[in-house]
Design a protein around this motif. Structure first.
Motif, PDB file in Angstrom:
ATOM      1  N   ILE A  55       0.785  -1.407  -0.017  1.00  0.00           N
ATOM      2  CA  ILE A  55      -0.167  -0.025  -0.178  1.00  0.00           C
ATOM      3  C   ILE A  55       0.831   1.518   0.011  1.00  0.00           C
ATOM      4  O   ILE A  55       0.572   2.245  -0.596  1.00  0.00           O
ATOM      5  CB  ILE A  55      -1.000   0.041   1.181  1.00  0.00           C
ATOM      6  N   ALA A  56       1.997   1.048   0.748  1.00  0.00           N
ATOM      7  CA  ALA A  56       2.920   2.142   0.858  1.00  0.00           C
ATOM      8  C   ALA A  56       3.668   2.646  -0.471  1.00  0.00           C
ATOM      9  O   ALA A  56       4.056   3.918  -0.577  1.00  0.00           O
ATOM     10  CB  ALA A  56       3.693   2.346   2.166  1.00  0.00           C
ATOM     11  N   VAL A  57       3.989   1.647  -1.076  1.00  0.00           N
ATOM     12  CA  VAL A  57       4.944   1.673  -2.391  1.00  0.00           C
ATOM     13  C   VAL A  57       4.003   1.161  -3.432  1.00  0.00           C
ATOM     14  O   VAL A  57       3.695  -0.123  -3.422  1.00  0.00           O
ATOM     15  CB  VAL A  57       6.237   0.994  -2.246  1.00  0.00           C
ATOM     16  N   ARG A  58       3.825   1.760  -4.342  1.00  0.00           N
ATOM     17  CA  ARG A  58       3.259   1.313  -5.678  1.00  0.00           C
ATOM     18  C   ARG A  58       4.139   0.945  -6.810  1.00  0.00           C
ATOM     19  O   ARG A  58       5.276   1.222  -6.492  1.00  0.00           O
ATOM     20  CB  ARG A  58       2.406   2.355  -6.233  1.00  0.00           C
ATOM     21  N   PRO A  59       3.696  -0.077  -7.376  1.00  0.00           N
ATOM     22  CA  PRO A  59       4.800  -0.549  -8.719  1.00  0.00           C
ATOM     23  C   PRO A  59       5.632   0.634  -9.221  1.00  0.00           C
ATOM     24  O   PRO A  59       6.698   0.546  -9.596  1.00  0.00           O
ATOM     25  CB  PRO A  59       4.198  -1.370  -9.646  1.00  0.00           C
ATOM     26  N   ASP A  60       5.141   1.638  -9.510  1.00  0.00           N
ATOM     27  CA  ASP A  60       5.588   2.869 -10.270  1.00  0.00           C
ATOM     28  C   ASP A  60       6.134   3.862  -9.332  1.00  0.00           C
ATOM     29  O   ASP A  60       6.701   4.885  -9.741  1.00  0.00           O
ATOM     30  CB  ASP A  60       4.888   3.428 -11.370  1.00  0.00           C
ATOM     31  N   GLY A 189       5.150   3.128  12.853  1.00  0.00           N
ATOM     32  CA  GLY A 189       6.071   2.575  12.805  1.00  0.00           C
ATOM     33  C   GLY A 189       6.036   1.695  11.641  1.00  0.00           C
ATOM     34  O   GLY A 189       7.177   1.537  10.765  1.00  0.00           O
ATOM     35  N   GLY A 190       4.904   0.971  11.637  1.00  0.00           N
ATOM     36  CA  GLY A 190       4.795   0.140  10.348  1.00  0.00           C
ATOM     37  C   GLY A 190       4.723   0.764   9.037  1.00  0.00           C
ATOM     38  O   GLY A 190       5.345   0.048   8.218  1.00  0.00           O
ATOM     39  N   TRP A 191       4.266   1.751   9.015  1.00  0.00           N
ATOM     40  CA  TRP A 191       4.034   2.643   7.721  1.00  0.00           C
ATOM     41  C   TRP A 191       5.474   3.126   7.331  1.00  0.00           C
ATOM     42  O   TRP A 191       5.912   3.225   6.274  1.00  0.00           O
ATOM     43  CB  TRP A 191       3.295   3.798   7.905  1.00  0.00           C
ATOM     44  N   ILE A 192       6.495   3.612   8.409  1.00  0.00           N
ATOM     45  CA  ILE A 192       7.789   4.213   8.307  1.00  0.00           C
ATOM     46  C   ILE A 192       8.582   2.839   7.539  1.00  0.00           C
ATOM     47  O   ILE A 192       9.350   3.205   6.478  1.00  0.00           O
ATOM     48  CB  ILE A 192       8.412   4.497   9.536  1.00  0.00           C
ATOM     49  N   ILE A 193       8.600   1.773   8.245  1.00  0.00           N
ATOM     50  CA  ILE A 193       9.297   0.607   7.826  1.00  0.00           C
ATOM     51  C   ILE A 193       8.781   0.039   6.652  1.00  0.00           C
ATOM     52  O   ILE A 193       9.854  -0.304   5.523  1.00  0.00           O
ATOM     53  CB  ILE A 193       9.137  -0.655   8.832  1.00  0.00           C
ATOM     54  N   ALA A 194       7.545   0.259   6.301  1.00  0.00           N
ATOM     55  CA  ALA A 194       6.944  -0.337   5.047  1.00  0.00           C
ATOM     56  C   ALA A 194       7.453   0.572   3.748  1.00  0.00           C
ATOM     57  O   ALA A 194       7.828   0.057   2.987  1.00  0.00           O
ATOM     58  CB  ALA A 194       5.535  -0.543   4.964  1.00  0.00           C
ATOM     59  N   ARG A 195       7.448   1.867   4.081  1.00  0.00           N
ATOM     60  CA  ARG A 195       7.917   2.915   2.996  1.00  0.00           C
ATOM     61  C   ARG A 195       9.300   2.713   2.633  1.00  0.00           C
ATOM     62  O   ARG A 195       9.657   2.791   1.624  1.00  0.00           O
ATOM     63  CB  ARG A 195       7.393   4.261   3.580  1.00  0.00           C
ATOM     64  N   ILE A 196      10.345   2.607   3.692  1.00  0.00           N
ATOM     65  CA  ILE A 196      11.731   2.576   3.422  1.00  0.00           C
ATOM     66  C   ILE A 196      12.050   1.490   2.904  1.00  0.00           C
ATOM     67  O   ILE A 196      12.776   1.151   1.996  1.00  0.00           O
ATOM     68  CB  ILE A 196      12.198   2.921   4.856  1.00  0.00           C
ATOM     69  N   ARG A 197      11.399   0.214   3.471  1.00  0.00           N
ATOM     70  CA  ARG A 197      11.535  -0.877   2.736  1.00  0.00           C
ATOM     71  C   ARG A 197      11.123  -0.992   1.240  1.00  0.00           C
ATOM     72  O   ARG A 197      11.875  -1.725   0.481  1.00  0.00           O
ATOM     73  CB  ARG A 197      10.697  -2.154   3.610  1.00  0.00           C
ATOM     74  N   PHE A 272      13.551  -7.590  10.460  1.00  0.00           N
ATOM     75  CA  PHE A 272      14.012  -6.410  10.926  1.00  0.00           C
ATOM     76  C   PHE A 272      15.028  -5.433   9.857  1.00  0.00           C
ATOM     77  O   PHE A 272      14.730  -4.223  10.215  1.00  0.00           O
ATOM     78  CB  PHE A 272      14.926  -6.644  12.164  1.00  0.00           C
ATOM     79  N   LEU A 273      15.839  -6.258   9.356  1.00  0.00           N
ATOM     80  CA  LEU A 273      16.585  -5.388   8.419  1.00  0.00           C
ATOM     81  C   LEU A 273      15.872  -5.067   7.190  1.00  0.00           C
ATOM     82  O   LEU A 273      14.648  -5.504   6.923  1.00  0.00           O
ATOM     83  CB  LEU A 273      17.867  -6.184   7.983  1.00  0.00           C
ATOM     84  N   PRO A 274      16.219  -3.863   6.625  1.00  0.00           N
ATOM     85  CA  PRO A 274      15.780  -3.435   5.238  1.00  0.00           C
ATOM     86  C   PRO A 274      15.620  -4.452   4.242  1.00  0.00           C
ATOM     87  O   PRO A 274      16.677  -5.318   3.959  1.00  0.00           O
ATOM     88  CB  PRO A 274      16.525  -2.348   4.710  1.00  0.00           C
ATOM     89  N   ALA A 275      14.427  -4.895   3.638  1.00  0.00           N
ATOM     90  CA  ALA A 275      14.081  -5.969   2.927  1.00  0.00           C
ATOM     91  C   ALA A 275      14.781  -5.794   1.404  1.00  0.00           C
ATOM     92  O   ALA A 275      15.130  -4.854   1.155  1.00  0.00           O
ATOM     93  CB  ALA A 275      12.950  -6.232   2.794  1.00  0.00           C
ATOM     94  N   THR A 276      14.667  -6.687   0.589  1.00  0.00           N
ATOM     95  CA  THR A 276      14.842  -6.829  -0.802  1.00  0.00           C
ATOM     96  C   THR A 276      13.499  -6.743  -1.279  1.00  0.00           C
ATOM     97  O   THR A 276      13.051  -7.868  -1.907  1.00  0.00           O
ATOM     98  CB  THR A 276      15.742  -7.927  -1.411  1.00  0.00           C
ATOM     99  N   PRO A 277      12.936  -5.622  -1.824  1.00  0.00           N
ATOM    100  CA  PRO A 277      11.822  -5.606  -2.466  1.00  0.00           C
ATOM    101  C   PRO A 277      11.739  -6.276  -3.827  1.00  0.00           C
ATOM    102  O   PRO A 277      10.393  -6.350  -4.261  1.00  0.00           O
ATOM    103  CB  PRO A 277      11.099  -4.058  -2.336  1.00  0.00           C
ATOM    104  N   TRP A 278      12.513  -6.296  -4.433  1.00  0.00           N
ATOM    105  CA  TRP A 278      12.667  -6.520  -6.018  1.00  0.00           C
ATOM    106  C   TRP A 278      12.836  -8.149  -6.046  1.00  0.00           C
ATOM    107  O   TRP A 278      13.817  -8.564  -5.182  1.00  0.00           O
ATOM    108  CB  TRP A 278      13.618  -5.706  -6.739  1.00  0.00           C
ATOM    109  N   LEU A 279      12.265  -8.746  -6.701  1.00  0.00           N
ATOM    110  CA  LEU A 279      12.204 -10.261  -7.040  1.00  0.00           C
ATOM    111  C   LEU A 279      12.334 -10.617  -8.327  1.00  0.00           C
ATOM    112  O   LEU A 279      11.428 -10.253  -8.961  1.00  0.00           O
ATOM    113  CB  LEU A 279      11.012 -10.895  -6.317  1.00  0.00           C
ATOM    114  N   LEU A 280      13.502 -11.120  -8.686  1.00  0.00           N
ATOM    115  CA  LEU A 280      13.870 -11.430  -9.976  1.00  0.00           C
ATOM    116  C   LEU A 280      13.730 -12.946 -10.427  1.00  0.00           C
ATOM    117  O   LEU A 280      14.805 -13.784  -9.391  1.00  0.00           O
ATOM    118  CB  LEU A 280      15.105 -10.816 -10.430  1.00  0.00           C
TER     119      LEU A 280
END
Length: 798
Positions: A55-60, A189-197, A272-280
């Motif tokens: 929700i916080a980060v759209r594909p574009d 906090g969930g929104w901040i983590i979701a956005r930055i991740r 806990f750590l910043p995730a890898t949102p891209w999956l190839l």
């Protein structure tokens, strides 16, 4: 005497049990009552953050510039202090409220005012730093606007919760405001983590083989290709051999580890750590196709089936699965398909992360980047025709891809002396476009890698044009004009290179575009001998500076700085005067530099200069492209045309270095397939062939009588005398038979058909054709007089 072991008395056991009960009642039970709800609340909030990511980060949604240190610093503190800190604080509030309502009859221990003040100060500092970065213009990422606003909300919420925690209520029903604040901080906090991740550029790769089973070798191959394209930086002096992107961090690309335990551990760490949102996900269907899909935070971004025809290979191109073996012919190998897949991923990333775009040099379509990189990469080697085909596709797919346009021009005209004028004219068009883009973007920034290459090619190209014009025997364009343009561009380019090499130049100027320091050093190694070549050409009297500079950019009397890349500035004054050129000591670094130094020494037109030129050329000729180009390079025209055949002259040494040997008589194409059979019956040369009748030859070698007669006519042509004044020289001994075959002359009668009246014109035309073929071979070209004399000897054998 043995010591007696003391026995535990019932009183001791009872005392230890009571001590444990006291410890458990005082520490363990309260800790479990609060740590249990704390852990549950923490896991729930982190799972909430994972759900909020889509929700916080759209594909574009655009991402920040992760290659910028201020940006990484802001996001680091926002993630840990605002995001994780708010989540931990919310978990503590929730667990304290639950524990008090369920277990405790007295108020829970509260945070002290000092600890809360420290946390508030940290949040304020992060908010101010974030907003300060925005106001001062250190970073212009739009995502930071949201982070700054979130920081203000976090501070407000925390400030209102201080009275609730500092003086906890005695009644469980009064904990509702505290739990409400816990929920607010959990969402925050969930929104901040979701956005930055979600805006991270981290990419996880999953590879699969033809059976769709996980295959880490496939993932490792695409990872290495993607790192080469997006992290290697500028490579290739005259044309880029990859992209010029260097901003993608190598640790941003990861492989999903093998094994269930390793995968589970990776997923737990990513809570806990910043995730890898891209999956190839890449699957090698077979040796002819790859299937690639790219997702961001679970949303499909793009999917593509990559085949040789998709890139631009011919429909009949073959393929091999062994990417480590040398290429065979013009077929696509599976490694080229992986390169195309890496280009596909890089372009998709660059549309969301703009800091990757400068190194693409205007490219926005992955097919164009893939075709350009495959055509220009050294391995696997491609034929000239295939390179032109791929680069044509690259330019057609994306006309804004400056790398593809430069590579196309270089491949099509860069090694063509007859097309040197057209080459520099089209390069001037590309230079004008790139110069205009630099002025529009930022006139004060360092030039990009592609613009440096264009200017280097212009310097070399105009120098070649000047040399071609100077060698012409007929009237034509003034070579001095081309020389002046080359000298002016050389001075401009060397001025830029000195700026790049300046130790006091702030590093931030380069992080705004791409890392060009190493490329600048490589270009300087090539440009130094080019400047010496221009100086030596002037000193040899072939060229001189005139008022004829590039129209629209300079005028008579303009000054153009010229020096070697280590300094030593001089001035070019376009007034026709001789110039004070700098002294540059030869320091070849790379085969291109060796070749340019060979040209520089050859420009002196002296014996010592020729010896030095041949020494440098011998090193450069280990590269086949330079060996072939030297045969037609106008810089070596005078070395190519001197000396009698067979003597150890400058011309003979030059031909031995760069030319191919002439094949023997039986190795000629009409005889090569039957060379062993002919040698078995005692025929080793043209004289042996003429001693036998065509019918006997046909029976012995099992060929038709027409073929045997053709062989005899070829042998008769080979034994024809070359000139009246020297009967010992024949066409074969002078090794001219191979040249005649290249012009479709296979007998004396065919030679007579070419030498028709007016004999002088036909002889000159035939000699020109022979000279064009002779450039590639270690043979002295016959003169026009020798060719004219052949008409008197060309009597048919039959």
């Amino acid at each position: 005497m043995a010591l007696a072991t003391p026995r535990a008395t019932p009183n001791d056991v009872q005392s230890a049990s009571s001590d444990w009960d006291a410890f458990d009642a005082r520490w363990v039970a309260p800790g479990a009552r609060i740590l249990g709800p704390f852990a549950v609340a923490l896991v729930l909030i982190l799972l909430l953050a994972r759900v909020l990511t889509r929700i916080a980060v759209r594909p574009d949604t655009p991402g920040p510039s992760w290659n910028s240190l201020p940006t990484r610093t802001v996001f680091f503190w926002c993630y840990w202090l605002l995001g994780v800190g708010s989540v931990l604080y919310a978990s503590w509030l929730a667990s304290a409220g639950v524990a008090h309502a369920a277990f405790w009859a007295h108020p829970p221990p509260a945070l002290t005012d000092r600890s809360i003040a420290a946390y508030v100060a940290g949040l304020f500092a992060t908010a101010l730093f974030t907003l300060g970065c925005q106001w001062r213009g250190k970073t212009r990422d739009a995502v930071l606007d949201g982070v700054a606003a979130t920081a203000v909300v976090a501070v407000t919420l925390l400030a209102t919760s201080i009275p609730l925690v500092a003086t906890p209520p005695s009644d469980a029903r009064q904990w509702a405001p505290t739990l409400a604040h816990a929920l607010a901080f959990a969402l925050l906090g969930g929104w901040i983590i979701a956005r930055i991740r979600g805006v991270q550029i981290g990419t996880m790769i999953i590879g699969a083989g033809p059976d769709r089973a996980p295959n880490n070798a496939v993932g490792q191959l695409i990872r290495s290709r993607l790192s080469g394209l997006a992290s290697g930086g500028p490579r290739g002096v005259q044309v880029p051999t990859q992209t010029d992107v260097s901003a993608l961090q190598k640790d941003a690309i990861a492989l999903l580890p093998d094994g269930a335990l390793a995968k589970t551990a990776t997923l737990l760490v990513q809570l806990f750590l910043p995730a890898t949102p891209w999956l190839l996900t890449i699957s090698q269907i077979d040796d002819l196709a790859l299937e690639v899909s790219l997702t961001r935070n679970g949303s499909l971004i793009a999917a593509q089936l990559i085949q040789p025809a998709t890139i631009g290979f011919p429909a009949t191109a073959g393929t091999r699965a062994d990417v480590s073996a040398p290429a065979a012919g013009d077929g696509a190998i599976i490694g080229d398909l992986y390169t195309a897949a890496a280009a596909f991923v890089l372009i998709e990333l660059s549309t969301r992360y703009r800091y990757l775009q400068p190194g693409l040099n205007g490219a926005t379509r992955w097919r164009s980047v893939a075709a350009q990189v495959i055509a220009t990469s050294a391995k696997p080697a491609k034929s000239h025709d295939l390179k032109v085909r791929l680069l044509t596709r690259a330019v057609a797919n994306d006309g804004q891809n400056a790398s593809a346009r430069l590579a196309y021009l270089f491949e099509l005209h860069g090694r063509d002396i007859d097309g040197s004028e057209g080459f520099v004219e089209r390069l001037e068009e590309l230079r004008t476009q790139l110069d205009a883009e630099v002025v529009r973007a930022d006139a004060g920034r360092p030039r990009s890698a592609i613009l440096l290459r264009v200017y280097l090619n212009l310097v070399v190209g105009w120098a070649n044009v000047a040399a071609v014009r100077a060698d012409r025997t007929v009237d034509g364009p003034d070579p001095d004009q081309a020389w002046a343009i080359a000298a002016a561009d050389c001075g401009k380019l060397q001025s830029w290179l000195r700026t790049i090499k300046s130790p006091g130049l702030p590093a931030r100027l380069f992080t705004r575009i791409l890392d060009v320091q190493q490329l600048g050093s490589d270009i300087g190694d090539v440009l130094d001998p080019v400047s010496v070549y221009l100086r030596n050409s002037q000193q040899a009297g072939d060229l001189r500076p005139t008022d004829g500079l590039r129209a629209g950019t300079t005028s008579a009397g303009d000054h153009h700085a010229l020096a070697d890349t280590d300094g030593n500035p001089v001035e070019i004054v376009a007034t026709g005067k001789r110039l004070p050129w700098p002294t540059v000591e030869p320091r070849p670094n790379g085969l291109t530099a060796y070749y340019e130094w060979a040209c520089a020494q050859a420009a002196l037109r002296t014996g010592s200069g020729a010896d030095c030129a041949l020494a440098y050329l011998e090193m450069a000729a280990t590269d086949e492209s330079y060996r072939v180009w030297a045969r037609r390079d106008p810089s070596f025209n005078w070395m190519r045309q001197s000396g009698p055949p067979g003597s150890q002259t400058i011309a003979a040494k030059f031909r031995a270095i760069v030319c191919d040997p002439i094949p023997g008589f039986l190795a000629l194409e009409p005889l090569a397939d039957h060379a062993k059979a002919l040698a078995a019956i005692g025929i080793n040369g043209p004289a042996d062939l003429l001693r036998r009748s065509p019918h006997w030859l046909a029976r012995q070698v099992c060929v038709s009588s027409g073929v045997s007669q053709f062989w005899c006519g070829l042998a008769d042509l080979a034994l024809m005398r070359a000139a009246r004044d020297d009967a010992t020289i024949t066409i074969e001994s002078a090794r001219w038979l191979y040249l005649l075959l290249g012009t479709s002359i296979t007998s004396r009668s065919a030679l007579l058909e070419r030498l028709v009246a007016p004999i002088d014109d036909s002889a000159a035309k035939l000699q020109h054709d022979l000279a064009s073929i002779a450039l590639d071979y270690d043979v002295v070209t016959p003169t026009v007089q020798q060719v004219r004399s052949w008409a008197g000897f060309a009597r048919p054998f039959f």
